[in-house]
Design a protein around this motif. Structure first.
Motif, PDB file in Angstrom:
ATOM      1  N   ASP A 195       1.941   5.057  -0.460  1.00 18.77           N
ATOM      2  CA  ASP A 195       2.900   4.449  -1.476  1.00 18.77           C
ATOM      3  C   ASP A 195       2.366   2.777  -1.064  1.00 18.77           C
ATOM      4  O   ASP A 195       2.101   2.056  -1.542  1.00 18.77           O
TER       5      ASP A 195
ATOM      6  N   SER B 137      -1.153   2.457  -2.590  1.00 15.85           N
ATOM      7  CA  SER B 137      -0.674   2.204  -4.180  1.00 15.85           C
ATOM      8  C   SER B 137      -0.623   0.730  -4.274  1.00 15.85           C
ATOM      9  O   SER B 137      -1.231  -0.131  -5.309  1.00 15.85           O
ATOM     10  N   LYS B 138       0.843  -0.158  -3.897  1.00 14.46           N
ATOM     11  CA  LYS B 138       1.179  -1.920  -4.117  1.00 14.46           C
ATOM     12  C   LYS B 138       0.570  -2.149  -3.552  1.00 14.46           C
ATOM     13  O   LYS B 138       0.153  -3.394  -4.081  1.00 14.46           O
ATOM     14  N   ASN B 139      -0.782  -1.690  -2.510  1.00 10.22           N
ATOM     15  CA  ASN B 139      -1.950  -2.766  -2.586  1.00 10.22           C
ATOM     16  C   ASN B 139      -3.471  -3.257  -3.310  1.00 10.22           C
ATOM     17  O   ASN B 139      -4.184  -3.008  -2.853  1.00 10.22           O
ATOM     18  N   SER B 140      -3.094  -1.636  -3.953  1.00  7.52           N
ATOM     19  CA  SER B 140      -3.953  -1.764  -5.340  1.00  7.52           C
ATOM     20  C   SER B 140      -5.296  -1.275  -4.117  1.00  7.52           C
ATOM     21  O   SER B 140      -6.334  -1.856  -4.404  1.00  7.52           O
TER      22      SER B 140
END
Length: 424
Positions: free
Chosen positions: A187, A190-193
């Motif tokens: 997560d 993903s949040k920070n690409s």
């Protein structure tokens, strides 16, 4: 036959000599001198319960810690139940009377950060009775001795003067995170690409990340040079995360990856419990703790929770420099180490066990007939026998002879310790 008889005779002689050397009694004059000094400098403690209403016995700490910023609270072994209760009472007193509002555990930096965040925000919906399991090893929360302290931490979160919790270890410590680590990592990435495809080994095994703290699993899963490549991938990810915006979450994930890499490296390289493993871990715990003291909690008063061994302010052996030595060398008298010792411990049938050898100072402590007391070694005259070499079981219950006043500043004595008990 003669050879066997000769061997038997030599063995008997050796045993007799050993008994005379190790188990000889202390001369009566020395014994009395030691008892006199203990009686002179001990400060009786009335109770180890957090609920005890009279704190007059703990006011001795007001002067002892007058110029102090860092208190290290040790424990002889991790299942000393009475010690846990005593530490809880001390922490409550230090928080409410002397301005200590940070408690840092010998537990994972990331794990304890998650625990602290959950106590504040409850985003994971962890039950209050289990919330300690996010950050701490089970012996520091999953028992009746530690639950009052865990509840106290949570209670302070809604007050105007909350306790902040953290850690400085490189290890995974929170059992409640075991099945959550992989998802929380994914997560975050993903949040920070952050695409994991350039990190093929981590990408393939991220759902099993908790299992890599087991050497056998790692060897089976990452054959050949894959272990080294796996560690390199974590290092590359750490550098990538360190370049993100400097939020508290991004910072802790940077440290998390750094600790994870070092923890796996330690487990895979060194034999568990070896001096090499201890040295590697303590040097990194020291780096983490100094970072917490100097950067995260600047100018705040801090309580450090760990084992007695990690509090030691002098070199333990040629191969091992304990955490406390790094702290004492950097902060000097602004740091104060309190170690805990006992004469005996009751087993489940109520029978005393693990008594010290005849020469150990714990025998003298027991002779005072004082259930609990504190001795401030720092201000005792150099002429006192307590400032000289003596035998103690203060390190994991083993009889060891050292100038103990060089290893810690104060002794908290509990005559009869107890085992941890279930809080169900």
């Amino acid at each position: 036959m003669k050879k066997i008889l000769y061997t038997l005779i030599v063995s008997v002689i050796a045993v007799v000599i050993l008994n005379r050397v190790i188990f000889k009694d202390i001369p009566e004059k020395e014994k009395q001198e030691l008892l006199n000094d203990v009686q002179r400098y001990k400060h009786p403690i009335k109770s180890i319960s957090m609920e005890y209403p009279d704190n007059s016995d703990l006011k001795v700490l007001d002067s002892v810690l007058k110029e102090n910023r860092i208190v290290m609270l040790g424990e002889n072994i991790h299942d000393d139940g009475a010690t846990m209760r005593a530490k809880g009472r001390i922490i409550k007193y230090l928080h409410e009377n002397l301005g200590y509002n940070v408690v840092l555990y010998e537990a994972g930096q990331y794990d304890t950060w998650m625990m602290n965040e959950e106590m504040k925000n409850h985003s994971l919906k962890i039950p209050s009775a289990s919330i300690g399991g996010l950050g701490l090893f089970d012996f520091w929360w999953d028992n009746s001795e530690n639950q009052p302290l865990i509840s106290y931490y949570q209670k302070t979160k809604t007050s105007s003067y909350p306790i902040e919790l953290g850690g400085f270890d490189i290890q995974f410590s929170g059992i409640e995170l075991y099945d959550r680590r992989s998802k929380l990592l994914k997560d975050f990435f993903s949040k920070n690409s952050i695409d994991l495809k350039p990190f093929p080994l981590l990408n393939k095994h991220i759902n099993q990340i908790s299992n890599f703290m087991y050497k056998g699993f790692a060897s089976k899963t990452l054959p050949g040079n894959q272990k080294e490549n796996f560690l390199n991938e974590i290092t590359r990810l750490e550098k990538m995360v360190s370049k993100l915006e400097k939020t508290s979450e991004n910072r802790i994930y940077t440290w998390y990856l750094h600790d994870m890499r070092n923890n796996f490296a330690k487990i895979w390289k060194y034999k568990a419990g070896s001096m090499q493993s201890m040295q590697f871990r303590d040097s990194l715990m020291a780096k983490n703790l100094v970072h917490q003291i100097d950067s995260v909690y600047q100018e705040q008063k801090i309580i450090v929770w760990c084992s007695n061994l990690h509090t030691f302010a002098s070199r333990y052996s040629k191969d091992y420099l304990p955490l406390g030595t790094y702290i004492k060398n950097k902060y000097g008298k602004a740091s104060y180490m309190v170690d805990f010792s006992s004469y005996t411990k009751y087993n489940k049938t109520g029978t005393p066990m693990d008594k010290p050898g005849k020469l150990a100072i714990e025998n003298t402590f027991h002779a005072t007939k004082t259930p609990y007391f504190f001795i401030n070694l720092r201000n005792i005259p150099e002429s006192s026998v307590l400032k000289k070499e003596f035998i103690s079981t203060i390190n994991q219950g083993t009889d060891q002879k050292k100038v103990w006043s060089q290893f810690f500043d104060g002794i908290f004595y509990i005559d009869t310790n107890t085992f941890l008990t279930s809080h169900e």
